[in-house]
Design a protein around this motif. Structure first.
Motif, PDB file in Angstrom:
ATOM      1  N   ILE A 130       0.839  -1.207   0.000  1.00 16.94           N
ATOM      2  CA  ILE A 130       0.000   0.000   0.000  1.00 16.94           C
ATOM      3  C   ILE A 130       0.874   1.256   0.000  1.00 16.94           C
ATOM      4  N   GLU A 131       1.944   1.249   0.814  1.00 20.98           N
ATOM      5  CA  GLU A 131       2.842   2.405   0.866  1.00 20.98           C
ATOM      6  C   GLU A 131       3.528   2.638  -0.468  1.00 20.98           C
ATOM      7  N   GLN A 132       3.978   1.567  -1.106  1.00 19.44           N
ATOM      8  CA  GLN A 132       4.620   1.688  -2.410  1.00 19.44           C
ATOM      9  C   GLN A 132       3.653   2.228  -3.454  1.00 19.44           C
ATOM     10  N   ASN A 133       2.414   1.756  -3.395  1.00 26.92           N
ATOM     11  CA  ASN A 133       1.418   2.241  -4.360  1.00 26.92           C
ATOM     12  C   ASN A 133       1.135   3.724  -4.146  1.00 26.92           C
ATOM     13  N   THR A 134       1.103   4.151  -2.868  1.00 29.89           N
ATOM     14  CA  THR A 134       0.868   5.576  -2.578  1.00 29.89           C
ATOM     15  C   THR A 134       2.001   6.437  -3.124  1.00 29.89           C
ATOM     16  N   ASP A 135       3.244   6.008  -2.923  1.00 30.19           N
ATOM     17  CA  ASP A 135       4.393   6.755  -3.452  1.00 30.19           C
ATOM     18  C   ASP A 135       4.353   6.822  -4.972  1.00 30.19           C
TER      19      ASP A 135
ATOM     20  N   THR B  64       1.707   6.761  -6.819  1.00 26.37           N
ATOM     21  CA  THR B  64       0.633   7.685  -7.210  1.00 26.37           C
ATOM     22  C   THR B  64       1.107   9.134  -7.105  1.00 26.37           C
ATOM     23  N   LYS B  65       1.829   9.459  -6.012  1.00 24.85           N
ATOM     24  CA  LYS B  65       2.337  10.824  -5.850  1.00 24.85           C
ATOM     25  C   LYS B  65       3.327  11.173  -6.959  1.00 24.85           C
TER      26      LYS B  65
END
Length: 255
Positions: free
Chosen positions: A87-92, A94-95
């Protein structure tokens, strides 16, 4: 310790313990057959105690084995945090993608601005000026700021006679021979007369009757050893014909 418990849990070890117990029991039976009083036989008591100790040890080992197995299961059943990392990797990601899109838009806008012809920019500036002019016209007439002229300053050498300076000797710039200064008022007919304290005073101190007495009044007595002159009060002049007439002489003192 874990490998020892696993070894004990093996079926072959358990069978070996069981055979030892049977052997001990057989020996007990033989002793019982050959002896009339079993309960008072020392060997029998020792064997019974040994059997009880082995049973207790066996039970203890089994209990410890169960505990170790439960611990191993707990260790193997650790919570999986990998989905949080995903989830953290996907958020990064996306940013980063959003920033890349914004950067592309800004570059495109900058390119479009550079491609605008200069004539268009000039026209925009002219339109702004016209709008400003129309706004000022609607507000009313613009009041002009008239420049206030400063009084003119004239420089003069010594008077040519008592209370008179010649206009021919007047200059608008200071010269090495200038001793007096006239500050004209707006009418250009009257003016304030003063003495230049920082001028070359050698001539005036050597010949005060010619350079000083015709335009000045002494506050103290003249002294040959004087090194300077200080203005106590300015005088006044008036333009008459071609001469500046001294209405009031300058008050000076020798220092």
């Amino acid at each position: 310790m874990i490998w020892l418990l696993q070894l004990i849990n093996n079926d072959s070890v358990m069978n070996l313990i069981f055979l030892i117990q049977l052997d001990i029991v057989g020996q007990v039976n033989e002793d019982v057959v050959g002896t009339t009083d079993v309960f008072f036989d020392l060997k029998t008591v020792i064997l019974i105690v040994a059997i009880l100790v082995l049973v207790i040890i066996n039970l203890t080992l089994l209990r410890m084995l169960k505990k170790s197995n439960s611990r191993v299961k707990k260790l193997n059943n650790k919570p999986d945090y990998s989905h949080f990392k995903n989830i953290e990797q996907n958020t990064d990601r996306t940013k980063i993608e959003a920033l890349e899109k914004t950067n592309k838009k800004l570059k495109q806008q900058l390119t479009e601005i550079k491609q605008i012809p200069k004539t268009g920019r000039v026209n925009e500036v002219e339109e702004i000026k016209m709008e400003k002019q129309e706004f000022l016209e609607e507000e009313g007439p613009v009041v002009q700021n008239f420049k206030i002229e400063k009084p003119e300053v004239l420089f003069l050498p010594s008077p040519f006679e008592d209370r008179k300076f010649s206009t021919e000797d007047v200059s608008k710039e200071r010269t090495p021979f200038s001793l007096y200064k006239i500050k004209l008022n707006p009418s250009k007919v009257f003016g304030d007369l003063t003495f230049l304290e920082d001028a070359d005073l050698s001539r005036a101190l050597n010949s005060p009757d010619h350079y000083l007495e015709k335009a000045c009044v002494y506050v103290n007595a003249f002294n040959i050893e004087s090194k300077g002159i200080a203005v106590v009060e300015a005088g006044e002049v008036k333009l008459e014909n071609d001469d500046w007439f001294i209405v009031q002489k300058v008050k000076i003192k020798f220092i």
